[in-house]
Design an enzyme around this catalytic site. Structure first.
Site, PDB file in Angstrom:
ATOM      1  N   GLU A  93       0.819  -1.218   0.000  1.00 36.74           N
ATOM      2  CA  GLU A  93       0.000   0.000   0.000  1.00 36.74           C
ATOM      3  C   GLU A  93       0.850   1.263   0.000  1.00 36.74           C
ATOM      4  O   GLU A  93       0.728   2.107   0.901  1.00 36.74           O
ATOM      5  CB  GLU A  93      -0.962  -0.021   1.194  1.00 36.74           C
ATOM      6  CG  GLU A  93      -1.919  -1.209   1.137  1.00 36.74           C
ATOM      7  CD  GLU A  93      -2.945  -1.233   2.246  1.00 36.74           C
ATOM      8  OE1 GLU A  93      -2.655  -0.678   3.326  1.00 36.74           O
ATOM      9  OE2 GLU A  93      -4.025  -1.799   2.048  1.00 36.74           O
TER      10      GLU A  93
ATOM     11  N   GLU B 293      -5.896  -8.048  -1.161  1.00 42.68           N
ATOM     12  CA  GLU B 293      -6.549  -7.978   0.158  1.00 42.68           C
ATOM     13  C   GLU B 293      -8.017  -7.646  -0.023  1.00 42.68           C
ATOM     14  O   GLU B 293      -8.358  -6.694  -0.731  1.00 42.68           O
ATOM     15  CB  GLU B 293      -5.919  -6.894   1.050  1.00 42.68           C
ATOM     16  CG  GLU B 293      -4.538  -7.208   1.521  1.00 42.68           C
ATOM     17  CD  GLU B 293      -3.998  -6.177   2.512  1.00 42.68           C
ATOM     18  OE1 GLU B 293      -4.801  -5.541   3.225  1.00 42.68           O
ATOM     19  OE2 GLU B 293      -2.772  -6.017   2.561  1.00 42.68           O
TER      20      GLU B 293
HETATM   21  C1  BG6 Z   1      -4.484  -3.043   5.008  1.00 41.82           C
HETATM   22  C2  BG6 Z   1      -3.151  -3.584   5.439  1.00 41.82           C
HETATM   23  O1  BG6 Z   1      -4.369  -1.679   5.027  1.00 41.82           O
HETATM   24  O2  BG6 Z   1      -5.591  -3.305   5.796  1.00 41.82           O
HETATM   25  C3  BG6 Z   1      -3.201  -4.776   6.362  1.00 41.82           C
HETATM   26  O3  BG6 Z   1      -2.350  -3.889   4.323  1.00 41.82           O
HETATM   27  C4  BG6 Z   1      -4.341  -4.599   7.345  1.00 41.82           C
HETATM   28  O4  BG6 Z   1      -1.960  -4.902   6.986  1.00 41.82           O
HETATM   29  C5  BG6 Z   1      -5.644  -4.500   6.559  1.00 41.82           C
HETATM   30  O5  BG6 Z   1      -4.398  -5.587   8.315  1.00 41.82           O
HETATM   31  C6  BG6 Z   1      -6.897  -4.481   7.402  1.00 41.82           C
HETATM   32  O6  BG6 Z   1      -6.819  -3.475   8.357  1.00 41.82           O
HETATM   33  P1  BG6 Z   1      -6.992  -3.754   9.901  1.00 41.82           P
HETATM   34  O7  BG6 Z   1      -6.697  -2.459  10.558  1.00 41.82           O
HETATM   35  O8  BG6 Z   1      -8.410  -4.185  10.077  1.00 41.82           O
HETATM   36  O9  BG6 Z   1      -6.038  -4.823  10.257  1.00 41.82           O
END
Ligand code: BG6
Length: 470
Positions: A177, A368
């Site tokens: 990111e 993701e």
């Molecule tokens: C993304 C990241 O921004 O969001 C991850 O690459 C992160 O590392 C994911 O875990 C979800 O966010 P969170 O805060 O719910 O873990």
């Protein structure tokens, strides 16, 4: 009647980051990373302590102890049918402070074991080189990525990875990111910005330096592993105008460019026309060194991977809040939200795939996507129907995007096993198809238990998407 448009070669899997899963923060020569000194949030703001303090819970230090459980965990992923798995290498296992000239052999051996196991299970590794794991010592001494002196240390690390793992890893990505350096600068760019500092200047300079570093990394990858592919990895959750008021439409469009600018540079090889005015408005003057622009032009990426969690609605009068899943805007009356306030928008995923494929016309990888929720055991089982619903609906819309003609090569669900939340540090913001017995205070046996969603994802993968339509 709908049918599956998922191609036979589709990469199905899950994604984690070392700092949120491995734990073993001081094992086998590992040094401290920026995530090892982040406290737990739980409604409170996660604090950076810049050193290990007594009586604090630092969730990344133990996490889910993937370091000692990787064999069991990866075998469970194989049981779900994963043919790929995205993981990051923990920079500080390889270079504990970041400054060493020689890598830590014990750290390298850990990933040898992980890749050996994955190869034996026919799981393709997708490797993030830097996922919120910058060595703390580099940040203490150099102040983070707005300092170009970070570059040689990072490139030395990358070269070691390509030499060691180049024959077994085909899919690479540099920074997780990268565009989040202007939203969550500490995690994404190792920037610790204090009150009174020129925030915009520091963040955007770091962004430029990271883009240049990424181009160097692509150059190195081509040299050491010419058959591999380098991806950009950006946070590209969707963005809509809150109303059809022209000011809202324009604001949403301009705000989207704050992220797309990074894709434009990494994929098209140059800053887009709108960049000059953007920097002027922010009062930012980039220090661009001789040779930078040529390097960017000659080392564009092979694919675009991105995270997609939500969409936000932009109202030109309201300031947006930054979150790990993407910016949070005003309420969108058409969407429900997760318990953490993230709007759930499966159609937005189809929209974003089309937006990005129209713009760039290179392969897309959804690296993701996931649903953070509280889970409860009832009669020894977790019936996570909400997570299943999120999964089904997003994959149905991804199927629509494939039917639309988007070249999407893979999908890795975020956190296929419960891991530490990057944003809040909570364990109880759970994404997994596999439950891990651990609470926000760090207590628990770390026992793994399959949730109902485990079998659902397995059925979807096994049928290459057809189960979505039965
Ligand atoms: C993304 C990241 O921004 O969001 C991850 O690459 C992160 O590392 C994911 O875990 C979800 O966010 P969170 O805060 O719910 O873990």
């Amino acid at each position: 009647m709908s049918r599956s448009y998922y191609p036979k070669s589709f990469l199905w899997g899950g994604a984690i980051a070392a700092n949120q899963a491995e734990g073993a923060y001081a094992t086998a020569g590992k040094g401290l990373s920026i995530s090892d000194v982040l406290t737990v949030g739980e409604g409170r703001i996660r604090r950076v302590t810049l050193d290990v303090e007594d009586n604090q819970v630092y969730p990344s230090q133990v996490a889910i102890d993937f370091y000692n459980n990787y064999d069991n965990d990866i075998r469970m992923f194989a049981e779900m049918g994963f043919n790929c798995f995205r993981l990051s290498i923990n920079w500080t296992r390889i270079f504990p402070t970041g400054f060493e000239e020689e890598p830590n052999e014990e750290g390298l051996k850990f990933y040898d074991r992980v890749f050996d196991l994955m190869a034996s299970l026919n799981i393709e590794p997708i490797v993030t080189i830097s996922h919120f794991e910058t060595p703390l010592e580099l940040v203490r001494q150099l102040g983070g990525w707005d300092n170009r002196d970070m570059m040689p240390h990072f490139l030395r690390y990358c070269e070691v990875l390509f030499k060691r793992y180049g024959h077994r890893v085909k899919y690479w990505m540099g920074f997780n990111e990268l565009n989040n350096v202007i939203k969550i600068p500490y995690l994404a760019g190792g920037l610790f910005i204090t009150e009174g500092e020129n925030r915009n200047q520091r963040m955007h300079q770091a962004g430029h330096n990271m883009l240049v570093a990424s181009a160097h990394v692509k150059r190195l990858m081509d040299e050491y592993c010419p058959n591999a592919m380098m991806g950009a990895m950006l946070s590209l959750s969707g963005m809509y105008p809150a109303t059809s008021h022209p000011e809202d439409v324009l604001s949403a469009y301009q705000m989207r460019r704050n992220s797309l600018i990074y894709g434009d540079v990494m994929i098209r090889g140059d800053y887009p026309a709108y960049a000059a005015r953007l920097f002027e408005t922010l009062g930012v003057t980039l220090d661009i060194e001789e040779g930078d622009m040529e390097l960017l032009k000659n080392n564009t990426v092979d694919y675009l991977s991105f995270s997609y969690y939500l969409t936000c609605a932009v109202d030109h009068k309201t300031e947006m809040a930054a979150d790990t899943g993407g910016p949070i805007g005003v309420d969108n009356p058409y969407l429900e939200k997760t318990k953490w306030g993230w709007p759930i928008d499966p159609i937005g995923l189809r929209y974003v795939c089309n937006e990005l494929y129209d713009r760039y016309e290179i392969p897309l990888l959804i690296s993701e996507n996931g649903f953070g929720a509280r889970d409860t055991f009832v009669d020894g089982k977790i019936i996570d129907d909400e997570r299943i619903d999120y999964l089904n609906k997003h994959l149905i819309q991804l199927n629509e995007a494939l039917h639309d003609g988007c070249d999407v090569i893979g999908y890795t669900w975020w956190g296929p096993i419960d891991i530490v939340s990057a944003g809040t540090g909570e364990m109880e913001k759970r994404y997994g198809f596999i439950h891990v017995d651990k609470d926000n205070d760090g207590h628990g046996t770390l026992k793994r238990t399959k949730k109902k969603s485990f079998d659902r994802y397995k059925a979807i993968i096994e049928s290459n998407g057809s189960a979505l339509f039965e």
